[in-house]
Every structure is written in C-alpha cells, then in structure tokens.
Design a protein around this motif. Sequence first.
Motif, mmCIF file in Angstrom:
data_model
loop_
_atom_site.group_PDB
_atom_site.id
_atom_site.type_symbol
_atom_site.label_atom_id
_atom_site.label_comp_id
_atom_site.label_asym_id
_atom_site.label_seq_id
_atom_site.Cartn_x
_atom_site.Cartn_y
_atom_site.Cartn_z
ATOM 1 N N ARG A 169 0.960 -1.265 -0.060
ATOM 2 C CA ARG A 169 0.028 -0.173 0.147
ATOM 3 C C ARG A 169 1.127 1.281 -0.185
ATOM 4 N NH1 ARG A 169 -5.120 1.548 0.846
ATOM 5 N NH2 ARG A 169 -5.563 -0.869 1.316
ATOM 6 N N PHE A 170 0.625 1.973 -0.860
ATOM 7 C CA PHE A 170 1.330 3.459 -1.023
ATOM 8 C C PHE A 170 0.374 4.415 -0.630
ATOM 9 C CE2 PHE A 170 3.395 0.597 -4.065
ATOM 10 C CZ PHE A 170 4.662 0.978 -3.988
ATOM 11 N N GLY A 171 0.285 4.856 0.439
ATOM 12 C CA GLY A 171 -0.570 5.841 0.963
ATOM 13 C C GLY A 171 -2.123 5.246 1.188
ATOM 14 N N ARG A 172 -2.893 6.108 1.091
ATOM 15 C CA ARG A 172 -4.307 5.722 1.428
ATOM 16 C C ARG A 172 -5.032 5.123 0.101
ATOM 17 N NH1 ARG A 172 -8.310 3.739 1.491
ATOM 18 N NH2 ARG A 172 -10.200 3.950 2.800
ATOM 19 N N SER A 173 -4.725 5.601 -1.065
ATOM 20 C CA SER A 173 -5.575 5.370 -2.207
ATOM 21 C C SER A 173 -5.135 4.576 -3.240
ATOM 22 C CB SER A 173 -5.624 6.920 -2.890
ATOM 23 O OG SER A 173 -6.492 7.881 -2.043
ATOM 24 N N PHE A 174 -3.616 4.057 -3.223
ATOM 25 C CA PHE A 174 -3.266 3.437 -4.278
ATOM 26 C C PHE A 174 -2.555 2.025 -3.629
ATOM 27 C CE2 PHE A 174 0.840 2.570 -6.727
ATOM 28 C CZ PHE A 174 0.122 2.037 -7.928
ATOM 29 N N VAL A 175 -2.700 0.995 -4.129
ATOM 30 C CA VAL A 175 -1.942 -0.211 -3.562
ATOM 31 C C VAL A 175 -1.536 -1.100 -4.967
ATOM 32 C CG1 VAL A 175 -3.449 -0.711 -1.842
ATOM 33 C CG2 VAL A 175 -4.242 -1.740 -3.964
ATOM 34 N N LEU A 176 -0.309 -1.864 -4.877
ATOM 35 C CA LEU A 176 0.276 -2.621 -5.856
ATOM 36 C C LEU A 176 0.142 -4.001 -5.601
ATOM 37 C CD1 LEU A 176 1.523 -2.810 -8.769
ATOM 38 C CD2 LEU A 176 3.858 -2.389 -7.570
ATOM 39 N N ARG A 177 -0.497 -5.005 -6.315
ATOM 40 C CA ARG A 177 -0.410 -6.321 -6.083
ATOM 41 C C ARG A 177 0.567 -7.197 -7.006
ATOM 42 N NH1 ARG A 177 -6.202 -5.239 -6.112
ATOM 43 N NH2 ARG A 177 -6.705 -4.779 -3.922
ATOM 44 N N ALA A 178 1.188 -7.998 -6.748
ATOM 45 C CA ALA A 178 2.010 -8.733 -7.733
ATOM 46 C C ALA A 178 1.989 -10.220 -7.143
ATOM 47 C CB ALA A 178 3.330 -8.276 -7.727
ATOM 48 N N GLY A 179 1.887 -11.199 -8.079
ATOM 49 C CA GLY A 179 1.970 -12.796 -7.546
ATOM 50 C C GLY A 179 2.105 -13.415 -8.954
ATOM 51 N N GLU A 212 -0.978 -5.741 -10.631
ATOM 52 C CA GLU A 212 -2.137 -5.228 -10.424
ATOM 53 C C GLU A 212 -2.036 -4.017 -9.522
ATOM 54 O OE1 GLU A 212 -6.019 -7.597 -10.115
ATOM 55 O OE2 GLU A 212 -5.729 -6.906 -8.490
ATOM 56 N N PRO A 213 -1.764 -2.912 -10.343
ATOM 57 C CA PRO A 213 -2.241 -1.630 -9.615
ATOM 58 C C PRO A 213 -3.639 -1.346 -9.498
ATOM 59 C CG PRO A 213 -1.415 -1.045 -11.956
ATOM 60 C CD PRO A 213 -1.472 -2.562 -11.677
ATOM 61 N N GLU A 214 -3.935 -0.706 -8.425
ATOM 62 C CA GLU A 214 -5.339 -0.232 -8.113
ATOM 63 C C GLU A 214 -5.498 1.036 -7.343
ATOM 64 O OE1 GLU A 214 -8.516 -3.524 -7.193
ATOM 65 O OE2 GLU A 214 -8.536 -2.710 -5.396
ATOM 66 N N LEU A 215 -6.435 1.848 -7.574
ATOM 67 C CA LEU A 215 -6.660 3.110 -6.874
ATOM 68 C C LEU A 215 -7.872 2.862 -6.227
ATOM 69 C CD1 LEU A 215 -6.247 5.798 -9.769
ATOM 70 C CD2 LEU A 215 -4.884 5.218 -7.872
ATOM 71 N N GLN A 216 -8.092 3.249 -4.790
ATOM 72 C CA GLN A 216 -9.119 3.072 -3.877
ATOM 73 C C GLN A 216 -9.478 4.386 -3.226
ATOM 74 O OE1 GLN A 216 -7.060 0.323 -1.181
ATOM 75 N NE2 GLN A 216 -7.242 -1.186 -2.788
ATOM 76 N N SER A 217 -10.775 4.370 -2.943
ATOM 77 C CA SER A 217 -11.414 5.663 -2.444
ATOM 78 C C SER A 217 -12.010 5.368 -1.234
ATOM 79 C CB SER A 217 -12.345 6.322 -3.357
ATOM 80 O OG SER A 217 -13.657 5.641 -3.596
ATOM 81 N N ARG A 218 -12.424 6.158 -0.398
ATOM 82 C CA ARG A 218 -12.875 6.135 0.788
ATOM 83 C C ARG A 218 -14.228 5.824 0.962
ATOM 84 N NH1 ARG A 218 -9.933 7.954 5.319
ATOM 85 N NH2 ARG A 218 -8.331 8.989 5.160
ATOM 86 N N SER A 219 -15.003 5.992 -0.193
ATOM 87 C CA SER A 219 -16.386 5.724 -0.521
ATOM 88 C C SER A 219 -16.786 4.235 -1.028
ATOM 89 C CB SER A 219 -16.942 6.651 -1.540
ATOM 90 O OG SER A 219 -16.305 6.571 -2.768
#
Length: 291
Positions: A169-179, A212-219
Amino acid sequence: MSTPRWLQAFALAVSAAAPLLAAPSEAHAWHPPVHRSDAGVDLYLWSARDFGTSLAAVPFVQFEPSPDLFINLKFPLALSFDGPGDFEDPGRQSRAALGNPTFTLYYSDADRKLTWYAGGRAGLPLGAVDGYDWHAARGFSAAAMAYYDLHLWAANALPVGGLGGIEYRFGRSFVLRAGGDLTFFIPVGGGVARDFLDDSDDLEAVFQAKVEPELQSRSGFGGGVALQTVWVPSVDGDQGQVSLLPYFVYDSQKTFFMRAGLLLALDRPLGPAFDRGRVTSLYLQFGGHID
C-alpha cells in the motif's frame, strides 16, 4: 435556566463518541483480498462469430480457519452456446462441463502496508472425463479466461502447484499487487491435453504471473488494471499468452463487493483483442464478505 441533566449526559456521550463516529469504519473492500473471508463468483463471457458464446463461471469461497491461515475453494463450470459441432454433427451446438474443483491452502501475513502470502493447491482432475463436448466446453472457457488459471480447465491432468505474492500500500489510495504460481500437470488417463486437442504423456509445467495496480477511495469505489501472463514451455511455437484486464470495483465496505471489466488478449494465440475470432471477454465478479 439550568440545562437538564439528561441533556448534559447526552451531550457528554456524543462528545465522547464523536471521534469514533468520525473515524472511517473498517473497509473490507480495501483489506487485502488474500487476507479476508469472502464468497462469490467470477464470470468470463466471450463471444466470437466462429466459436459461439462461452461462459466460464467460477464460484469460490475463502475463509480463515485459524489466524493468518486461509483456505480457498473454487468450483468451475464451463458453458458453451452455439459453438462449432464435430465431424458427426457439424451444426452449431451447446455444451456444458465441470472444470477441476480446486483446493488452495496458504499463509498470509498482513501489516499496515505490506501483505504477503505463500501456499499450495491441488485440483480434482474432472478433465479426465471422456467426451468431445466435455473437453470442447472446457477449452472454450479456458480461452475466455485468456488461458489464465489453466489448472481450472486442464484435461486429463492432476494439477498440483505452489503460489505466492505481495500487496503493498502506497498511502491511502493506491495499492500494488504482484504474484505468481507454478503448476505441474500430472498425466491422468490419456495424458495432458495441449490446446485441448493433442495429448501428451509427459509431465507439463505452467508458470503464470500478474501485476495489478489499483486506486481506491474511501467511498468504496475504485479501479485498476491487471497485466497477466501465462507461459507453457512445452508447447510448440508460441509458448506465452499475455492479457490485460482493466476493471472497475465497488465495495459496500460491509457486505457486498463487485468488479466489472474487460479481459483483452494482447498477443497470439488468443489476441490481439477485438480481431475476429480473438478473445475480448466481459469480466464480472459478485460476492460478499463472510467475516
């Protein structure tokens, strides 16, 4: 005028609870998918003029029997509508088959930023069931998924392998998955079917990986893109298949979650996407949290 005691007590209670009410509730949507208990289904719908319409349906359930130890069960189903016939009946046909039910056991450790997991899996080789329609339906479903997770559809083989990966997790809004995972296909019956047509009595190995990069919001809304590849070293000619899956995701943060996107085969043998007879699949996921 003095303030009633009940109003004073209410105001005191509200002021004490305000920090808790203001704090965001735990959002299951943004809890790492490998570190939560869920149940749902993945759907891949592919339609091509030459091959008819194929639906790969993969119901799943994932739960945590003990802390940080997870079990994942998948029960794939292949459906094919108006697909090409065989030599005895060359007309358009509909078919159905079961994929290989798959059991996965893995360990996952999660902290504030980094989550990692490692484990193994095995499938029940229902692909050893004989019959042209059975194998054809499974082959079309494998294509609808751009050959990713081939262990769900492999014919005449016992799939056994290992898997692992991370989410950061890079901060609150961005995660990166790799597998990635490595699966061995042990011949059962007539041997492992290559491209679901030719049989081989040799042990097969398949490697696949995903970023898999993904952006996420609080909503609860978000989106991302998955770049995935499959490599089959024993296949003659083109040994790899690369695909791209841009998607939208929503989670109620309590019970319901969903994904919707397009799976695009980028290169041969299944791509490029949008060309006639090539793979562009509608991807849908529906499910709910069970923890």
